[in-house]
Every structure is written in structure tokens, then in C-alpha cells.
Design a protein around this motif. Structure first.
Motif, mmCIF file in Angstrom:
data_model
loop_
_atom_site.group_PDB
_atom_site.id
_atom_site.type_symbol
_atom_site.label_atom_id
_atom_site.label_comp_id
_atom_site.label_asym_id
_atom_site.label_seq_id
_atom_site.Cartn_x
_atom_site.Cartn_y
_atom_site.Cartn_z
ATOM 1 N N LEU A 203 -0.292 7.399 -10.064
ATOM 2 C CA LEU A 203 -0.528 6.501 -11.197
ATOM 3 C C LEU A 203 -1.548 5.423 -10.865
ATOM 4 C CD1 LEU A 203 3.147 6.006 -12.467
ATOM 5 C CD2 LEU A 203 1.307 7.162 -13.705
ATOM 6 N N ASN A 204 -1.503 4.978 -9.612
ATOM 7 C CA ASN A 204 -2.379 3.882 -9.202
ATOM 8 C C ASN A 204 -2.825 4.098 -7.756
ATOM 9 O OD1 ASN A 204 -3.691 1.526 -8.587
ATOM 10 N ND2 ASN A 204 -1.918 0.193 -8.813
ATOM 11 N N PRO A 205 -4.001 4.678 -7.552
ATOM 12 C CA PRO A 205 -4.490 4.955 -6.193
ATOM 13 C C PRO A 205 -4.717 3.708 -5.346
ATOM 14 C CG PRO A 205 -5.742 6.175 -7.842
ATOM 15 C CD PRO A 205 -4.932 5.170 -8.582
ATOM 16 N N PHE A 206 -4.567 2.512 -5.946
ATOM 17 C CA PHE A 206 -4.787 1.280 -5.197
ATOM 18 C C PHE A 206 -3.476 0.523 -4.942
ATOM 19 C CE2 PHE A 206 -8.626 2.273 -7.595
ATOM 20 C CZ PHE A 206 -9.566 2.298 -6.579
ATOM 21 N N PHE B 87 -2.899 8.281 5.053
ATOM 22 C CA PHE B 87 -3.527 6.985 5.319
ATOM 23 C C PHE B 87 -5.054 7.082 5.282
ATOM 24 C CE2 PHE B 87 0.634 6.057 7.489
ATOM 25 C CZ PHE B 87 1.052 5.137 6.538
ATOM 26 N N ASP B 88 -5.599 8.271 5.614
ATOM 27 C CA ASP B 88 -7.046 8.482 5.427
ATOM 28 C C ASP B 88 -7.423 8.236 3.969
ATOM 29 O OD1 ASP B 88 -7.373 9.188 8.073
ATOM 30 O OD2 ASP B 88 -7.434 11.358 7.692
ATOM 31 N N GLU B 89 -6.617 8.776 3.072
ATOM 32 C CA GLU B 89 -6.880 8.627 1.638
ATOM 33 C C GLU B 89 -6.758 7.166 1.215
ATOM 34 O OE1 GLU B 89 -4.612 9.770 -2.510
ATOM 35 O OE2 GLU B 89 -4.530 11.215 -0.848
ATOM 36 N N ALA B 90 -5.739 6.490 1.750
ATOM 37 C CA ALA B 90 -5.545 5.077 1.404
ATOM 38 C C ALA B 90 -6.750 4.244 1.830
ATOM 39 C CB ALA B 90 -4.272 4.551 2.071
ATOM 40 N N TYR C 1 1.543 3.408 -0.922
ATOM 41 C CA TYR C 1 0.941 4.146 0.190
ATOM 42 C C TYR C 1 1.736 3.928 1.478
ATOM 43 C CZ TYR C 1 -3.398 6.051 -1.728
ATOM 44 O OH TYR C 1 -4.318 6.802 -2.412
ATOM 45 N N LEU C 2 2.096 2.686 1.730
ATOM 46 C CA LEU C 2 2.808 2.373 2.968
ATOM 47 C C LEU C 2 4.187 3.028 3.007
ATOM 48 C CD1 LEU C 2 1.847 -1.399 3.285
ATOM 49 C CD2 LEU C 2 0.966 0.491 4.660
ATOM 50 N N GLU C 3 4.902 2.985 1.875
ATOM 51 C CA GLU C 3 6.243 3.579 1.841
ATOM 52 C C GLU C 3 6.158 5.099 1.987
ATOM 53 O OE1 GLU C 3 8.603 1.726 2.190
ATOM 54 O OE2 GLU C 3 8.171 -0.191 1.250
#
Length: 316
Positions: free
Chosen positions: A225-228, A253-256, A233-235
């Protein structure tokens, strides 16, 4: 009388009427100049105009504009004062008390917010918004049972507002009543399927219930829903590592980092994942970069999302 008029030009009654007209004209000029200033973002000037108008006449509508201008200016205490003046002019207009209660909550004045909302309920017992704000206030006072009771009353009146279910779900989670909390958050998601925070909360509940796959799916949904969304991401990465899916975690994490190159905590997390993989050089590089970025942005001071406060003080 004719001689009087010829000598002085107008009667005392006419002079009084002209003075009243002049006052009204000046009042209107200040009031509508203030409105024009608000529309173009000149809030400081708008505040001055409204105060000049109110010095001529204490008027309910202008006080409301003044309160809104103070809110835009970030001066909550002055906005509360403006609403208080409005209550003296019209104690039957309950929305004034509701607006003031929301500001009291922003100022951590829970008891004052409750008093306003209880007054509203004496005038309009079916105002779900008052029950909702009382629930937020009791949460602030660390009285979860009382908060849940108030939110339940709000739901009895209005059962299609996701925010109420989500807040009650958070309180039930605090009390470790996970099954009921899950029911509430599921209702919130049904009512607001694009609400990222609802999935974050449900993920936390699933974790408490030891349902890791479901929790992982919810955190992944938030990322979709929200790539940012940093916390999602962390969870997600944390759960992947807990399941020993190291390669998947590193790719995650590469994607993040690709989406947010200055995401310091993602570098740190990827560094720990690389360390588990045995990539010492890569781990050191990521950990160093993560430390640099978190120091620059003060990310280390960030706290996990508090789901119980997430919906506090939203406009109703």
C-alpha cells in the motif's frame, strides 16, 4: 427641532445611527479582510484582523474564524480561549465544546476534554463523537476499561467508523484480549480497506497470537500500500530473519533502501542480516552507513507506532 437640525446638521438620534453604521462597516472590513488573508495563507494578518473586529463586536462567527486561524498557526491555547468565548455567547452550540475538547486532548488536558464531552451528552446523548473523545481521554489517563466502555457506547450509536474500532482494538490488545481485539481490527479493515495502520495493528495482534505467517502478510500488505512505510519494512524484515529467511530479508531491505536511500535503520537491519549470512565486510559497510544516517536524521529516537494514540485528535 428644525432650528436644532439647521444648527447642527443632524439630530442626536441620527448621529447615534451613523456611529453604529460606522462601527458595523469597520467590523465588516476587519472580518472579511481576515477571511481573505486566511484563504491566501497570511494567518498572522488574519489573526490581527479578527481581533480588531472582535474589539468592535464580540461575534460568534468571527470567534470561530479566529480559533481556526490560531489552530493553523499552531497556537492551541489561544484557540481554546477563542472557543471558550464562543461558549459564553452560545452554550447550546455543542460543536464548540467538541472542538475545544479535541484541543484539550492535544494539550494533554484529559479531564477538561471529558468535562466538555459530558456536557455535550447532556444536550445530545446520541453524539458518538463525544463518546469517542471521552474514550481517547480515558486512554490518556491510563484507564483502558473506561476508555473501552466509552468507545463501545460510540459504536452503539455509529457502527461504521473504522477509527473507533481501531482505537478499541488497541486498548483490547493492551489488556491482552486478543480475540476481541482481532474482531475489532477486522471490522476496521472491512470499513477502511486502504488504512495502512489497521494492517500494522492486526499484524501486531497476530504476532501476539503466535500467527507469524498472518502477521508477515499484513506487514507485507502495508508495504504494498505504501512503499515508503518504514516501520512496515522493518517489521517484515524482522519476521523474515526470525524465520531464518536471511536471503529474503536482505532482498527485502535492498528494496527498502532503493525506495528510500537515506533509510538508516534499513541499512542497520540489512547489516545484521549480512552478518548472519557471514558477509562480514558487507555487514560492516551497512552498519557504518546506518549509524551515519541515523545520527544525521536522529532516527534512533523514533519509537514504534503507538496504535492506541494513532487516531487521537483527528478531525471528527
Amino acid at each position: 427641532m428644525g432650528i436644532f437640525k439647521s444648527l447642527f446638521g443632524q439630530t442626536s438620534e441620527q448621529a447615534g445611527e451613523n456611529k453604529d453604521k460606522e462601527k458595523q462597516r469597520n467590523f465588516d472590513i476587519f472580518k472579511y479582510d481576515g477571511l481573505k488573508a486566511m484563504k491566501i495563507g497570511k494567518i498572522g494578518y488574519a489573526v490581527r484582523c479578527f481581533n480588531e473586529a472582535l474589539a468592535i463586536e464580540e461575534e460568534f462567527e468571527t470567534l470561530n474564524y479566529l480559533a481556526l486561524a490560531y489552530i493553523q498557526q499552531g497556537d492551541v491555547s489561544e484557540a481554546i480561549e477563542a472557543y471558550s468565548r464562543m461558549t459564553l455567547l452560545d452554550s447550546e452550540e455543542t460543536d464548540t465544546f467538541l472542538n475545544r475538547a479535541q484541543l484539550y486532548l492535544q494539550e494533554n488536558q484529559a479531564e477538561a476534554a471529558i468535562a466538555d464531552c459530558e456536557y455535550i451528552l447532556t444536550k445530545k446523548s446520541t453524539d458518538y463523537r463525544a463518546h469517542f473523545l471521552i474514550g481517547q481521554a480515558y486512554k490518556m489517563l491510563n484507564r483502558p476499561e473506561a476508555a473501552i466502555d466509552s468507545l463501545s457506547k460510540a459504536i452503539e450509536i455509529k457502527n461504521d467508523m473504522a477509527d473507533i474500532f481501531l482505537l478499541r482494538s488497541g486498548l483490547l490488545t493492551e489488556l491482552k484480549q486478543y480475540d476481541q481485539a482481532l474482531q475489532d481490527v477486522n471490522t476496521a479493515i472491512r470499513l477502511a480497506p486502504e488504512e495502512e495502520n489497521a494492517y500494522m495493528q492486526r499484524g501486531a495482534i497476530y504476532e501476539a497470537l503466535k500467527d507469524t505467517p498472518s502477521a508477515l502478510q499484513d506487514y507485507t500488505t502495508v508495504v504494498e500500500l505504501n512503499p515508503f512505510h518504514e516501520q512496515a519494512y522493518l517489521e517484515t524484515g524482522r519476521l523474515l530473519l526470525e524465520q531464518h529467511l536471511i536471503e529474503e530479508a536482505i532482498l527485502h531491505f535492498d528494496e527498502a533502501i532503493e525506495n528510500k536511500p537515506d533509510f538508516g535503520r534499513a541499512y542497520t537491519a540489512r547489516g545484521k542480516a549480512k552478518e548472519l549470512k557471514g558477509d562480514t565486510v558487507g555487514a560492516l559497510d551497512d552498519l557504518k552507513r546506518g549509524a551515519e544516517l541515523t545520527e544525521e536524521t536522529d532516527e534512533t529516537s523514533q519509537q514504534p507506532v503507538n496504535f492506541n494514540e494513532m487516531y487521537a485528535n483527528r478531525p471528527l
